[in-house]
Design a protein around this motif. Structure first.
Motif, PDB file in Angstrom:
ATOM      1  N   GLN A   6       0.861  -1.170   0.000  1.00 10.64           N
ATOM      2  CA  GLN A   6       0.000   0.000   0.000  1.00 10.64           C
ATOM      3  C   GLN A   6       0.896   1.217   0.000  1.00 10.64           C
ATOM      4  O   GLN A   6       2.042   1.146   0.448  1.00 10.64           O
ATOM      5  N   CYS A  22      -4.614  -1.263  -2.009  1.00 12.05           N
ATOM      6  CA  CYS A  22      -3.869  -2.318  -1.335  1.00 12.05           C
ATOM      7  C   CYS A  22      -3.825  -3.529  -2.259  1.00 12.05           C
ATOM      8  O   CYS A  22      -4.866  -3.970  -2.748  1.00 12.05           O
ATOM      9  N   TYR A  24      -2.194  -7.555  -2.617  1.00 10.66           N
ATOM     10  CA  TYR A  24      -1.694  -8.576  -1.711  1.00 10.66           C
ATOM     11  C   TYR A  24      -1.353  -9.870  -2.436  1.00 10.66           C
ATOM     12  O   TYR A  24      -1.908 -10.192  -3.491  1.00 10.66           O
ATOM     13  N   LEU A  32     -10.148  -9.718   3.920  1.00  8.44           N
ATOM     14  CA  LEU A  32      -9.259  -8.550   3.952  1.00  8.44           C
ATOM     15  C   LEU A  32      -9.864  -7.500   4.860  1.00  8.44           C
ATOM     16  O   LEU A  32     -11.071  -7.227   4.812  1.00  8.44           O
ATOM     17  N   TRP A  34      -9.563  -3.547   6.760  1.00 12.85           N
ATOM     18  CA  TRP A  34      -8.992  -2.205   6.830  1.00 12.85           C
ATOM     19  C   TRP A  34      -9.152  -1.711   8.263  1.00 12.85           C
ATOM     20  O   TRP A  34     -10.232  -1.831   8.861  1.00 12.85           O
ATOM     21  N   SER A  62     -15.281  -0.048   1.133  1.00 12.08           N
ATOM     22  CA  SER A  62     -14.124  -0.897   0.827  1.00 12.08           C
ATOM     23  C   SER A  62     -14.500  -1.849  -0.295  1.00 12.08           C
ATOM     24  O   SER A  62     -15.596  -2.388  -0.335  1.00 12.08           O
ATOM     25  N   SER A  71      -7.557  -4.488  -3.288  1.00  9.15           N
ATOM     26  CA  SER A  71      -8.615  -3.861  -2.510  1.00  9.15           C
ATOM     27  C   SER A  71      -8.363  -2.360  -2.474  1.00  9.15           C
ATOM     28  O   SER A  71      -7.238  -1.899  -2.679  1.00  9.15           O
ATOM     29  N   TYR A  72      -9.412  -1.609  -2.248  1.00  9.96           N
ATOM     30  CA  TYR A  72      -9.230  -0.193  -1.952  1.00  9.96           C
ATOM     31  C   TYR A  72     -10.195   0.241  -0.865  1.00  9.96           C
ATOM     32  O   TYR A  72     -11.267  -0.332  -0.689  1.00  9.96           O
ATOM     33  N   LEU A  73      -9.769   1.263  -0.151  1.00 13.74           N
ATOM     34  CA  LEU A  73     -10.604   1.926   0.856  1.00 13.74           C
ATOM     35  C   LEU A  73     -10.915   3.314   0.321  1.00 13.74           C
ATOM     36  O   LEU A  73     -10.011   4.057  -0.056  1.00 13.74           O
ATOM     37  N   CYS A  88      -4.004  -2.051   5.844  1.00 10.27           N
ATOM     38  CA  CYS A  88      -4.638  -3.139   5.110  1.00 10.27           C
ATOM     39  C   CYS A  88      -4.077  -4.447   5.663  1.00 10.27           C
ATOM     40  O   CYS A  88      -2.867  -4.566   5.882  1.00 10.27           O
TER      41      CYS A  88
END
Lengths: 109, 116
Positions: A6, A22, A24, A32, A34, A62, A71-73, A88
């Motif tokens: 990240q 993020c 992984y 996953l 956050w 998320s 993934s994103y927040l 993350c």
């Protein structure tokens, strides 16, 4: 090996929207997470994704794509109190959390 | 619900002494507790995982004789830093699993240890 990536730091303006990514690579996947961590404090839970798609919770959302290991927040309507580190973490096949180094988010007025 | 407390919140000790940190789950039974260490501007580093009534599982590079972990009940785990040195100064955080959501870890507020 296992790896969570990240960005180290991001800057955004109060009232705006920011997306923290993020990616992984882990041995197994059981979800996953956050977390938000203010300086000198313990992390607090924000979200959990185990299926693909978007989970919305107030100003925070998320997203997860298991096929892409991504993934994103998303933080909307940013407030000064959102200045913090965002961590993350992925739960691997042994149900252990693998942590990213965190993204320090700086909010400017 | 799902509150985890830690005591003390901060401690200063002299080099060579031992320090005990307590982690309690206040309103749920913690089947598993985790101990983390975090140095400034770094991510959480898992030190060990403990299940109630059994020996803790330590991560590679963590000395089990130096960091003694006891998980005597479903609501209490302790971490004792023995013969502390200045390089042990860090932020120690515990977390517990076993609340309403099996996947979630609930974090204590952390203990800041300074060894002089």
């Amino acid at each position: 090996g296992q790896n969570i990536d990240q960005p180290t730091e991001m800057t955004a303006t109060e009232g705006a929207i920011v997306q923290i990514n993020c990616t992984y690579q882990t041995s197994g996947f059981n979800g996953l997470f956050w977390y938000q961590q203010h300086a000198g404090e313990a992390p607090t839970f924000l979200s959990y994704n185990v299926l693909d798609g978007l989970e919305e919770k107030g100003r925070f959302s998320s997203f997860l794509s298991r096929s892409k290991g991504y993934s994103y927040l998303l933080l909307k309507e940013l407030q000064m109190k959102d200045s913090a580190s965002y961590l993350c973490a992925v739960m691997d096949s042994n149900y252990q959390l693998i942590w990213g180094a965190g993204t320090k988010l700086i909010i400017k007025p | 619900g799902a509150v985890v407390s830690q005591h003390p919140s901060w401690v200063i000790c002299k080099s060579g002494t031992s320090v005990k940190i307590e982690c309690r789950s206040l309103d749920f039974q913690a089947t598993t507790m985790f101990w983390y260490r975090q140095f400034p501007k770094q991510s959480l580093m898992l030190m060990a995982t403990s299940n109630e009534g059994s020996k803790a599982t330590y991560e590679q590079g963590v000395e089990k004789d130096k960091f003694l972990i006891n998980h005597a009940s479903l609501t209490l785990s302790t971490l004792t830093v023995t013969s502390a040195h200045p390089e042990d100064s860090s932020f120690y955080i515990c977390s517990a699993r076993g609340g309403r959501a099996d996947y979630e870890q609930y974090f204590g507020p952390g203990t800041r240890l300074t060894v002089t």
